[in-house]
Motif scaffolding. Structure first.
Motif, mmCIF file in Angstrom:
data_model
loop_
_atom_site.group_PDB
_atom_site.id
_atom_site.type_symbol
_atom_site.label_atom_id
_atom_site.label_comp_id
_atom_site.label_asym_id
_atom_site.label_seq_id
_atom_site.Cartn_x
_atom_site.Cartn_y
_atom_site.Cartn_z
ATOM 1 N N VAL A 1 -9.912 -8.552 -1.918
ATOM 2 C CA VAL A 1 -9.169 -7.805 -0.913
ATOM 3 C C VAL A 1 -9.429 -8.417 0.458
ATOM 4 O O VAL A 1 -10.559 -8.779 0.777
ATOM 5 C CB VAL A 1 -9.595 -6.311 -0.925
ATOM 6 N N ASN B 1 -0.244 2.871 0.965
ATOM 7 C CA ASN B 1 -1.156 2.481 -0.116
ATOM 8 C C ASN B 1 -0.410 2.335 -1.440
ATOM 9 O O ASN B 1 0.416 3.176 -1.792
ATOM 10 C CB ASN B 1 -2.282 3.497 -0.262
ATOM 11 N N VAL C 1 -4.014 -1.684 -0.121
ATOM 12 C CA VAL C 1 -5.064 -0.943 -0.802
ATOM 13 C C VAL C 1 -5.513 0.242 0.039
ATOM 14 O O VAL C 1 -5.787 1.319 -0.479
ATOM 15 C CB VAL C 1 -6.267 -1.870 -1.110
ATOM 16 N N LYS C 2 -5.580 0.038 1.370
ATOM 17 C CA LYS C 2 -6.110 1.090 2.243
ATOM 18 C C LYS C 2 -5.665 0.842 3.678
ATOM 19 O O LYS C 2 -5.592 -0.306 4.120
ATOM 20 C CB LYS C 2 -7.638 1.061 2.161
ATOM 21 N N ARG D 1 -4.537 -6.684 -1.077
ATOM 22 C CA ARG D 1 -4.906 -7.499 -2.234
ATOM 23 C C ARG D 1 -3.772 -8.472 -2.522
ATOM 24 O O ARG D 1 -2.613 -8.062 -2.652
ATOM 25 C CB ARG D 1 -5.144 -6.604 -3.450
#
Length: 93
Positions: A34, A59, A5-6, A27
């Protein structure tokens, strides 16, 4: 299997020392919350290739992730430390 996700770094420090921790938010493929994991060198587990592992995360992509233990920050234990990552096909397709 997790979706990235990041990716980001956290820098903490005082007047006499500064530490930087590489982190990824992941995730699970089945959905859900998350999870934050660190990707740091760790002398206790003999990991010295964190920069290479961290560079593999992108990502939106999916990965099989192995982790061990938890990052120590002072007296607290926080996030699992990623020790290996393997790209995998998108399980939702």
């Amino acid at each position: 299997v997790y979706q990235c996700v990041k990716t980001y770094t956290i820098t903490k420090g005082g007047s006499d020392s500064t530490t930087t921790s590489k982190r990824v938010d992941l995730r699970p493929s089945g959905g859900g919350q998350v999870e934050t994991m660190t990707v740091d060198d760790d002398i206790m587990i003999g990991q010295y290739n964190s920069a290479t592992i961290y560079a593999q995360f992108e990502n939106g992509k999916w990965y099989s992730v192995k982790s061990t233990g938890f990052r120590q920050e002072g007296m607290m234990t926080f996030f699992p430390n990623v020790t290996a990552v393997t790209p995998v096909p998108d399980p939702t397709q």
